[in-house]
Design a protein around this motif. Structure first.
Motif, PDB file in Angstrom:
ATOM      1  N   THR A 147       0.676  -1.012  -0.395  1.00  0.00           N
ATOM      2  CA  THR A 147       0.009  -0.206  -0.266  1.00  0.00           C
ATOM      3  C   THR A 147       0.955   1.408   0.126  1.00  0.00           C
ATOM      4  OG1 THR A 147      -2.108  -1.121   0.907  1.00  0.00           O
ATOM      5  CG2 THR A 147      -1.704   1.259   1.246  1.00  0.00           C
ATOM      6  N   ASP A 148       0.147   2.224  -0.441  1.00  0.00           N
ATOM      7  CA  ASP A 148       1.123   3.563  -0.832  1.00  0.00           C
ATOM      8  C   ASP A 148       1.022   4.211   0.748  1.00  0.00           C
ATOM      9  OD1 ASP A 148       2.251   5.980  -0.752  1.00  0.00           O
ATOM     10  OD2 ASP A 148       2.415   6.294  -2.896  1.00  0.00           O
ATOM     11  N   SER A 149       1.706   3.918   1.484  1.00  0.00           N
ATOM     12  CA  SER A 149       0.758   4.558   2.827  1.00  0.00           C
ATOM     13  C   SER A 149       0.938   5.802   3.135  1.00  0.00           C
ATOM     14  CB  SER A 149       2.480   4.015   4.235  1.00  0.00           C
ATOM     15  OG  SER A 149       2.366   2.145   4.230  1.00  0.00           O
ATOM     16  N   LYS A 150       1.740   6.915   2.991  1.00  0.00           N
ATOM     17  CA  LYS A 150       1.581   7.944   2.880  1.00  0.00           C
ATOM     18  C   LYS A 150      -0.076   8.623   1.964  1.00  0.00           C
ATOM     19  CE  LYS A 150       4.220  11.283   2.937  1.00  0.00           C
ATOM     20  NZ  LYS A 150       5.197  12.186   3.161  1.00  0.00           N
ATOM     21  N   VAL A 151      -0.518   7.942   1.449  1.00  0.00           N
ATOM     22  CA  VAL A 151      -1.446   8.270   0.249  1.00  0.00           C
ATOM     23  C   VAL A 151      -2.658   7.487   1.512  1.00  0.00           C
ATOM     24  CG1 VAL A 151      -3.384   7.656  -1.258  1.00  0.00           C
ATOM     25  CG2 VAL A 151      -0.845   7.974  -1.820  1.00  0.00           C
ATOM     26  N   ALA A 152      -2.965   6.690   2.151  1.00  0.00           N
ATOM     27  CA  ALA A 152      -3.714   6.078   3.130  1.00  0.00           C
ATOM     28  C   ALA A 152      -3.314   7.082   3.857  1.00  0.00           C
ATOM     29  CB  ALA A 152      -2.709   4.360   3.578  1.00  0.00           C
ATOM     30  N   GLY A 153      -2.300   7.224   4.800  1.00  0.00           N
ATOM     31  CA  GLY A 153      -2.729   8.228   5.890  1.00  0.00           C
ATOM     32  C   GLY A 153      -3.415   9.635   5.110  1.00  0.00           C
ATOM     33  N   ALA A 154      -2.744   9.791   4.388  1.00  0.00           N
ATOM     34  CA  ALA A 154      -3.434  11.125   4.001  1.00  0.00           C
ATOM     35  C   ALA A 154      -5.109  10.632   3.941  1.00  0.00           C
ATOM     36  CB  ALA A 154      -3.151  11.561   2.302  1.00  0.00           C
ATOM     37  N   VAL A 305      10.536  -6.786 -13.295  1.00  0.00           N
ATOM     38  CA  VAL A 305       9.598  -6.876 -12.499  1.00  0.00           C
ATOM     39  C   VAL A 305       9.869  -4.825 -11.734  1.00  0.00           C
ATOM     40  CG1 VAL A 305       9.796  -8.945 -11.174  1.00  0.00           C
ATOM     41  CG2 VAL A 305      11.509  -6.935  -9.942  1.00  0.00           C
ATOM     42  N   GLU A 306       8.501  -4.764 -11.836  1.00  0.00           N
ATOM     43  CA  GLU A 306       8.193  -3.240 -11.423  1.00  0.00           C
ATOM     44  C   GLU A 306       8.246  -3.108 -10.049  1.00  0.00           C
ATOM     45  OE1 GLU A 306       6.488  -1.228 -13.898  1.00  0.00           O
ATOM     46  OE2 GLU A 306       6.361  -3.120 -15.170  1.00  0.00           O
ATOM     47  N   GLU A 307       9.352  -1.662 -10.322  1.00  0.00           N
ATOM     48  CA  GLU A 307       9.837  -1.484  -8.893  1.00  0.00           C
ATOM     49  C   GLU A 307       9.144  -0.966  -7.575  1.00  0.00           C
ATOM     50  OE1 GLU A 307      11.919   3.039  -7.478  1.00  0.00           O
ATOM     51  OE2 GLU A 307      12.430   2.235  -8.995  1.00  0.00           O
ATOM     52  N   PHE A 308       7.671  -0.696  -8.006  1.00  0.00           N
ATOM     53  CA  PHE A 308       6.768  -0.369  -7.249  1.00  0.00           C
ATOM     54  C   PHE A 308       5.227  -1.192  -7.661  1.00  0.00           C
ATOM     55  CE2 PHE A 308       3.892   2.388  -4.501  1.00  0.00           C
ATOM     56  CZ  PHE A 308       3.633   1.680  -3.178  1.00  0.00           C
ATOM     57  N   TYR A 309       4.577  -2.291  -6.779  1.00  0.00           N
ATOM     58  CA  TYR A 309       3.307  -2.205  -7.548  1.00  0.00           C
ATOM     59  C   TYR A 309       2.623  -1.548  -5.658  1.00  0.00           C
ATOM     60  CZ  TYR A 309       5.576  -5.896  -9.856  1.00  0.00           C
ATOM     61  OH  TYR A 309       6.245  -6.321 -11.335  1.00  0.00           O
ATOM     62  N   ASP A 310       1.749  -1.101  -6.037  1.00  0.00           N
ATOM     63  CA  ASP A 310       0.267  -0.663  -5.370  1.00  0.00           C
ATOM     64  C   ASP A 310      -0.666  -0.887  -4.779  1.00  0.00           C
ATOM     65  OD1 ASP A 310      -0.890   1.398  -3.405  1.00  0.00           O
ATOM     66  OD2 ASP A 310      -1.329   3.129  -4.923  1.00  0.00           O
ATOM     67  N   THR A 311      -0.519  -2.008  -4.305  1.00  0.00           N
ATOM     68  CA  THR A 311      -2.055  -2.739  -4.110  1.00  0.00           C
ATOM     69  C   THR A 311      -3.029  -1.619  -3.156  1.00  0.00           C
ATOM     70  OG1 THR A 311      -1.254  -3.517  -1.114  1.00  0.00           O
ATOM     71  CG2 THR A 311      -0.561  -4.697  -3.937  1.00  0.00           C
ATOM     72  N   GLY A 312      -3.452  -0.541  -2.813  1.00  0.00           N
ATOM     73  CA  GLY A 312      -4.739   0.232  -2.724  1.00  0.00           C
ATOM     74  C   GLY A 312      -4.519   0.436  -2.056  1.00  0.00           C
ATOM     75  N   SER A 313      -5.770   1.513  -1.277  1.00  0.00           N
ATOM     76  CA  SER A 313      -6.318   0.576   0.203  1.00  0.00           C
ATOM     77  C   SER A 313      -7.230   2.492  -0.184  1.00  0.00           C
ATOM     78  CB  SER A 313      -5.314   2.572   1.323  1.00  0.00           C
ATOM     79  OG  SER A 313      -5.070   3.027   0.213  1.00  0.00           O
ATOM     80  N   TYR A 314      -8.436   1.879   0.700  1.00  0.00           N
ATOM     81  CA  TYR A 314      -9.760   1.866   1.069  1.00  0.00           C
ATOM     82  C   TYR A 314     -10.731   2.568   2.272  1.00  0.00           C
ATOM     83  CZ  TYR A 314      -9.158  -1.098  -2.934  1.00  0.00           C
ATOM     84  OH  TYR A 314      -8.670  -1.390  -4.187  1.00  0.00           O
ATOM     85  N   TRP A 315     -11.248   3.452   1.977  1.00  0.00           N
ATOM     86  CA  TRP A 315     -12.309   3.668   3.442  1.00  0.00           C
ATOM     87  C   TRP A 315     -13.671   3.107   3.405  1.00  0.00           C
ATOM     88  CZ3 TRP A 315     -12.027   6.245   7.938  1.00  0.00           C
ATOM     89  CH2 TRP A 315     -13.539   7.135   8.323  1.00  0.00           C
ATOM     90  N   TYR A 316     -13.549   2.106   4.680  1.00  0.00           N
ATOM     91  CA  TYR A 316     -14.646   1.545   4.816  1.00  0.00           C
ATOM     92  C   TYR A 316     -15.572   2.465   6.287  1.00  0.00           C
ATOM     93  CZ  TYR A 316     -11.953  -1.458   7.991  1.00  0.00           C
ATOM     94  OH  TYR A 316     -11.370  -1.922   9.045  1.00  0.00           O
ATOM     95  N   ASP A 317     -16.482   2.288   6.473  1.00  0.00           N
ATOM     96  CA  ASP A 317     -17.377   2.659   7.659  1.00  0.00           C
ATOM     97  C   ASP A 317     -19.018   1.981   7.561  1.00  0.00           C
ATOM     98  OD1 ASP A 317     -18.583   3.998   5.249  1.00  0.00           O
ATOM     99  OD2 ASP A 317     -18.206   6.105   6.514  1.00  0.00           O
ATOM    100  N   SER A 318     -19.478   2.669   8.366  1.00  0.00           N
ATOM    101  CA  SER A 318     -20.703   1.556   8.102  1.00  0.00           C
ATOM    102  C   SER A 318     -21.832   1.726   7.136  1.00  0.00           C
ATOM    103  CB  SER A 318     -21.967   2.349   9.300  1.00  0.00           C
ATOM    104  OG  SER A 318     -22.007   3.706   9.699  1.00  0.00           O
ATOM    105  N   THR A 319     -21.489   2.483   6.080  1.00  0.00           N
ATOM    106  CA  THR A 319     -21.905   2.798   4.764  1.00  0.00           C
ATOM    107  C   THR A 319     -21.507   2.440   3.987  1.00  0.00           C
ATOM    108  OG1 THR A 319     -20.391   4.697   3.949  1.00  0.00           O
ATOM    109  CG2 THR A 319     -22.314   5.684   5.690  1.00  0.00           C
TER     110      THR A 319
END
Length: 332
Positions: A147-154, A305-319
């Motif tokens: 995961t791109d952790s800085k993107v996820a933190g933002a 191989v690629e230098e970086f494979y970003d596997t993604g990040s997602y917000w989830y909540d009750s909705t």
């Protein structure tokens, strides 16, 4: 080598001391004696050494890795220490894996500096190395699946800001100020708040090693020290559940403290369903496991191989818990 937006950070302990330090415990599937032909019948063998083994996140990574290995027809092993603070034990697992001469190694670094020396040994034996979740310093690794952790933190910061009305005091319970995921999830959150939400003040950042009990104690201290605190961000599963446990033990009304978490797991999902936690960022751990095995397989076969494979990040909540896309990346 640097991997996308991942940044390596210096460790607090010397690599040489840790490489030779041993400790008991840990978990994983341990292979029998052997080398690159550890499968015993000439099949490709890839050794995965994780940051941990017991957390549901790592079990989901293992699931994805095994599914991809079955698809490719290769043998894998997956092991990690009992806790994500056990750097010496993880290094012992890594050096043991290298001694078995696998066709490739996939590694998730707890300490980005301490792993440099053993991975240089892997390079000297012509064993290709790929990373997952967090890289090691140095020039050995060919690829990072994470995961791109800085993107996820933002992303966590954006939702925290929206939930508290764009103003007030918040705090962070982090899981590490050494390994890259802890640092980048923190920094992504802090930088987003400072850049876009001037009326929100981050009053404190403390670290509980991803341990439920430590994180709960920290959260209680933060709540006592800052009576106007509106929100707390926990940077991994253990940190977030520690915060949940703290507000429950203090008997606070649900929602009085806005809790934003990271990762998934049954405890966080249940806390969101009952209103204790507002929401969280989930990764795609099954995707991380599958991608790193594919990268290791390709590297062992001499493919680029690629230098970086970003596997993604997602917000989830009750909705959106039941949304197909979100449900696919939640793990219990």
């Amino acid at each position: 080598m640097k991997f996308g937006k991942k940044t390596a950070f210096a460790a607090l302990v010397a690599a040489s001391a840790l490489v030779f330090a041993g400790c008991a415990g840990g978990g994983g599937d341990v292979i029998e004696e052997g080398g690159g032909d550890a499968g015993g019948d000439g099949e490709m063998y890839i050794a995965l050494v994780s940051k941990g083994f017991q957390h549901q996140f790592w079990q989901a990574v293992k699931q994805g890795a095994q599914e991809k290995a079955d698809e490719l027809g290769v043998k894998i092993t997956f092991e990690g220490p009992a806790a994500e603070t056990e750097i010496a034990q993880q290094l012992e697992m890594l050096t043991t894996a290298i001694d078995k001469n696998p066709d490739a190694i996939a590694y998730a670094a707890l300490d980005p500096e301490a792993c440099v020396a053993p991975l240089e040994q892997a390079k000297s034996k012509d064993i290709p190395v790929v990373y997952f979740d967090a890289p090691c310093n140095g020039e050995v690794g060919l690829s990072l699946s994470a995961t791109d952790s800085k993107v996820a933190g933002a992303l966590a910061a954006e939702h925290m800001a929206e939930l508290i009305g764009g103003e007030g005091e918040v705090a962070i319970v982090g899981h590490s100020n050494i390994n890259s995921t802890g640092v980048e999830r923190r920094d992504g959150f802090v930088e987003k708040i400072e850049a876009d939400f001037p009326d929100i003040e981050i009053v404190d950042i403390q670290y509980g090693d991803g341990d439920h009990l430590k994180s709960a104690d920290i959260a209680k201290t933060l709540i006592a020290a800052h009576p106007d605190l509106k929100g707390i961000y926990g940077t991994n599963e253990g940190s977030a559940i520690g915060v949940v446990n703290a507000v429950n033990e203090l008997g606070l009304e649900k929602g009085k403290i806005t809790i934003v978490g990271f990762d998934s797991g049954a405890a966080q999902i249940n806390a969101i369903k009952d209103g204790t936690m507002a929401g969280a960022i989930t990764q795609d751990p099954i995707g991380i496991g599958a991608q790193v095995v594919q990268a290791a397989y390709d590297a062992a076969n001499g493919k680029d191989v690629e230098e970086f494979y970003d596997t993604g990040s997602y917000w989830y909540d009750s909705t959106n818990l039941e949304d197909e896309k979100i449900a696919a990346v939640l793990y219990e």
